[in-house]
Design a protein around this motif. Structure first.
Motif, mmCIF file in Angstrom:
data_model
loop_
_atom_site.group_PDB
_atom_site.id
_atom_site.type_symbol
_atom_site.label_atom_id
_atom_site.label_comp_id
_atom_site.label_asym_id
_atom_site.label_seq_id
_atom_site.Cartn_x
_atom_site.Cartn_y
_atom_site.Cartn_z
ATOM 1 N N VAL A 73 2.041 -9.301 -5.053
ATOM 2 C CA VAL A 73 3.244 -10.379 -4.813
ATOM 3 C C VAL A 73 2.949 -11.828 -5.273
ATOM 4 C CG1 VAL A 73 5.019 -11.240 -3.031
ATOM 5 C CG2 VAL A 73 3.857 -8.903 -2.966
ATOM 6 N N ARG A 74 3.518 -12.405 -6.217
ATOM 7 C CA ARG A 74 3.328 -13.585 -6.660
ATOM 8 C C ARG A 74 4.529 -14.443 -6.735
ATOM 9 N NH1 ARG A 74 0.937 -12.529 -12.468
ATOM 10 N NH2 ARG A 74 2.601 -11.170 -12.178
ATOM 11 N N ALA A 75 4.520 -15.779 -6.263
ATOM 12 C CA ALA A 75 5.726 -16.460 -6.357
ATOM 13 C C ALA A 75 6.055 -16.709 -7.854
ATOM 14 C CB ALA A 75 5.196 -17.926 -5.672
ATOM 15 N N SER A 76 7.371 -16.654 -7.842
ATOM 16 C CA SER A 76 8.192 -16.795 -9.183
ATOM 17 C C SER A 76 7.666 -15.667 -10.212
ATOM 18 C CB SER A 76 7.671 -18.019 -9.733
ATOM 19 O OG SER A 76 8.269 -19.030 -8.773
ATOM 20 N N GLU A 103 9.847 -16.123 -0.071
ATOM 21 C CA GLU A 103 9.557 -14.629 0.436
ATOM 22 C C GLU A 103 8.113 -14.681 0.614
ATOM 23 O OE1 GLU A 103 13.273 -12.307 -1.485
ATOM 24 O OE2 GLU A 103 11.887 -13.048 -2.774
ATOM 25 N N VAL A 104 6.937 -15.229 -0.228
ATOM 26 C CA VAL A 104 5.833 -14.955 0.133
ATOM 27 C C VAL A 104 5.322 -15.719 1.275
ATOM 28 C CG1 VAL A 104 3.578 -15.761 -0.793
ATOM 29 C CG2 VAL A 104 5.203 -15.058 -2.404
ATOM 30 N N LEU A 105 5.930 -16.876 1.734
ATOM 31 C CA LEU A 105 5.545 -17.379 3.049
ATOM 32 C C LEU A 105 6.219 -16.303 4.211
ATOM 33 C CD1 LEU A 105 5.960 -21.060 2.261
ATOM 34 C CD2 LEU A 105 3.704 -19.723 2.421
ATOM 35 N N GLU A 106 7.188 -15.850 3.627
ATOM 36 C CA GLU A 106 7.988 -14.764 4.952
ATOM 37 C C GLU A 106 6.907 -13.638 5.184
ATOM 38 O OE1 GLU A 106 12.010 -12.106 5.609
ATOM 39 O OE2 GLU A 106 11.954 -13.669 4.087
ATOM 40 N N ILE A 107 6.522 -13.332 4.185
ATOM 41 C CA ILE A 107 5.546 -11.909 4.042
ATOM 42 C C ILE A 107 4.471 -12.415 4.968
ATOM 43 C CG2 ILE A 107 4.011 -10.350 2.960
ATOM 44 C CD1 ILE A 107 6.305 -10.409 0.582
ATOM 45 N N LEU A 108 3.787 -13.601 4.786
ATOM 46 C CA LEU A 108 2.774 -13.957 5.234
ATOM 47 C C LEU A 108 2.679 -14.223 7.187
ATOM 48 C CD1 LEU A 108 -0.308 -15.090 5.214
ATOM 49 C CD2 LEU A 108 0.458 -17.216 4.722
ATOM 50 N N LEU A 133 -5.124 -5.380 7.915
ATOM 51 C CA LEU A 133 -3.749 -5.055 8.587
ATOM 52 C C LEU A 133 -4.022 -3.686 9.538
ATOM 53 C CD1 LEU A 133 -0.990 -5.261 5.620
ATOM 54 C CD2 LEU A 133 -1.770 -6.912 7.622
ATOM 55 N N LYS A 134 -3.281 -3.199 10.321
ATOM 56 C CA LYS A 134 -3.396 -2.052 10.913
ATOM 57 C C LYS A 134 -3.432 -0.988 9.687
ATOM 58 C CE LYS A 134 -0.673 1.344 13.456
ATOM 59 N NZ LYS A 134 0.865 1.730 14.035
ATOM 60 N N GLY A 135 -4.403 -0.058 9.941
ATOM 61 C CA GLY A 135 -4.537 1.138 8.956
ATOM 62 C C GLY A 135 -5.867 0.768 8.113
ATOM 63 N N GLY A 136 -6.433 -0.609 8.051
ATOM 64 C CA GLY A 136 -7.547 -0.739 7.297
ATOM 65 C C GLY A 136 -7.062 -1.530 5.989
ATOM 66 N N HIS A 137 -5.800 -1.750 5.855
ATOM 67 C CA HIS A 137 -5.091 -2.060 4.395
ATOM 68 C C HIS A 137 -5.509 -3.519 4.607
ATOM 69 C CE1 HIS A 137 -2.995 1.605 4.204
ATOM 70 N NE2 HIS A 137 -2.280 1.238 5.309
ATOM 71 N N ARG A 138 -5.903 -4.204 3.502
ATOM 72 C CA ARG A 138 -6.191 -5.759 3.373
ATOM 73 C C ARG A 138 -5.268 -6.325 2.439
ATOM 74 N NH1 ARG A 138 -12.513 -6.540 3.092
ATOM 75 N NH2 ARG A 138 -13.273 -5.980 5.010
ATOM 76 N N VAL A 139 -4.967 -7.630 2.825
ATOM 77 C CA VAL A 139 -3.971 -8.573 1.873
ATOM 78 C C VAL A 139 -4.967 -9.573 1.520
ATOM 79 C CG1 VAL A 139 -1.896 -9.888 1.991
ATOM 80 C CG2 VAL A 139 -2.014 -7.811 3.374
ATOM 81 N N GLY A 140 -5.174 -9.554 0.326
ATOM 82 C CA GLY A 140 -5.821 -10.951 -0.448
ATOM 83 C C GLY A 140 -4.708 -12.001 -0.643
ATOM 84 N N ILE A 141 -5.242 -13.257 -0.324
ATOM 85 C CA ILE A 141 -4.498 -14.589 -0.078
ATOM 86 C C ILE A 141 -5.163 -15.331 -1.295
ATOM 87 C CG2 ILE A 141 -3.615 -16.317 0.932
ATOM 88 C CD1 ILE A 141 -4.221 -14.616 3.508
ATOM 89 N N THR A 142 -4.160 -16.109 -1.892
ATOM 90 C CA THR A 142 -4.597 -17.201 -3.068
ATOM 91 C C THR A 142 -3.856 -18.187 -2.673
ATOM 92 O OG1 THR A 142 -3.289 -16.390 -4.780
ATOM 93 C CG2 THR A 142 -5.404 -15.252 -4.802
ATOM 94 N N GLY A 143 -4.179 -19.549 -3.039
ATOM 95 C CA GLY A 143 -3.764 -20.737 -2.935
ATOM 96 C C GLY A 143 -4.571 -21.958 -3.063
ATOM 97 N N ILE A 145 0.012 -21.382 -0.364
ATOM 98 C CA ILE A 145 -0.042 -19.775 -0.476
ATOM 99 C C ILE A 145 0.720 -19.304 -1.944
ATOM 100 C CG2 ILE A 145 -0.003 -17.354 0.200
ATOM 101 C CD1 ILE A 145 -2.107 -19.425 1.621
ATOM 102 N N ALA A 146 0.175 -18.933 -2.861
ATOM 103 C CA ALA A 146 0.811 -18.583 -4.221
ATOM 104 C C ALA A 146 1.102 -16.893 -4.488
ATOM 105 C CB ALA A 146 0.200 -19.048 -5.305
ATOM 106 N N SER A 147 0.195 -16.224 -3.849
ATOM 107 C CA SER A 147 0.113 -14.917 -4.026
ATOM 108 C C SER A 147 -0.704 -14.102 -2.997
ATOM 109 C CB SER A 147 -0.449 -14.389 -5.240
ATOM 110 O OG SER A 147 -1.896 -14.783 -5.327
ATOM 111 N N LEU A 148 -0.096 -12.849 -2.687
ATOM 112 C CA LEU A 148 -0.387 -11.930 -1.540
ATOM 113 C C LEU A 148 -0.741 -10.420 -2.384
ATOM 114 C CD1 LEU A 148 1.863 -12.612 1.068
ATOM 115 C CD2 LEU A 148 -0.510 -13.629 0.776
ATOM 116 N N ASN A 149 -1.920 -9.965 -2.305
ATOM 117 C CA ASN A 149 -2.389 -8.719 -2.889
ATOM 118 C C ASN A 149 -2.762 -7.652 -1.789
ATOM 119 O OD1 ASN A 149 -3.140 -6.814 -4.456
ATOM 120 N ND2 ASN A 149 -5.015 -7.582 -5.194
ATOM 121 N N PHE A 150 -1.703 -6.795 -1.615
ATOM 122 C CA PHE A 150 -1.831 -5.673 -0.705
ATOM 123 C C PHE A 150 -2.828 -4.510 -1.274
ATOM 124 C CE2 PHE A 150 1.582 -7.846 1.164
ATOM 125 C CZ PHE A 150 2.003 -7.534 2.401
ATOM 126 N N ARG A 151 -3.913 -4.277 -0.653
ATOM 127 C CA ARG A 151 -4.902 -3.559 -1.016
ATOM 128 C C ARG A 151 -4.656 -2.199 -0.157
ATOM 129 N NH1 ARG A 151 -8.386 -8.091 -1.821
ATOM 130 N NH2 ARG A 151 -8.024 -8.515 -3.952
#
Length: 166
Positions: A40-43, A66-71, A93-103, A118-124
């Protein structure tokens, strides 16, 4: 088996519905199980990364808000309490998932103290891969002494086949 709703609960309804609709179009539980990342990346459009391909959802452009709302959802509406994880560049996150953050990184005394804009979130997506270690177990386990060798396993994300056991 991945519970996609567990991940989508962090997204605004508009985005979650579109991702869910795309996954249902595939009409295949296997496609959900092959999902490795949601980017998920802004714009920019959302990207679904599967084991062997990436799918760009051109009709799903994410706003900065929306990126900030997700955060906010990820941090249970308390970004401050997640500051240490954010400074590490990801949140677990719960379940061992990780969210990478860039900014934009804020540094103090050569240490990351914050990430702004914060410009993007990467759900792994975390998942169990049965049999993934079978080929290297003989290099890790010392059967004769019923112990484990001192071992460091290094791998890029998503690596499956090639390994060099030395």
């Amino acid at each position: 088996m991945l519970n996609l709703n567990e991940i989508l609960s962090y997204f605004p309804r508009r985005i979650a519905n579109e991702i869910n609709k795309k996954m249902l179009q595939d009409k295949n539980q296997e496609s959900i199980n092959l999902l490795e990342e949601i980017r998920v990346r802004a714009s920019k459009p959302v990207i679904l990364k599967y084991t062997n391909l990436e799918q760009v959802l051109d009709n799903l452009i994410v706003t900065q808000e929306e990126v900030l709302e997700i955060l906010q959802h990820i941090c249970n509406n308390s970004i401050y309490s997640y500051q240490n994880q954010i400074c590490n560049g990801y949140i677990t996150l719960k379940g061992g998932h990780r969210v990478g953050i860039t900014g934009s990184v804020v540094m103090t005394d050569e240490k990351i103290t914050n990430i702004n804009y914060i410009a993007s979130l990467n759900f792994r997506i975390s998942k169990q891969i049965i049999g993934a270690s079978n080929r290297i177990l003989k290099h890790v386990l010392n059967i004769e002494e019923n112990s484990v060798y001192n071992t460091l396993i290094i791998s890029p994300p998503g690596a499956r086949e090639n390994y060099n056991a030395s």
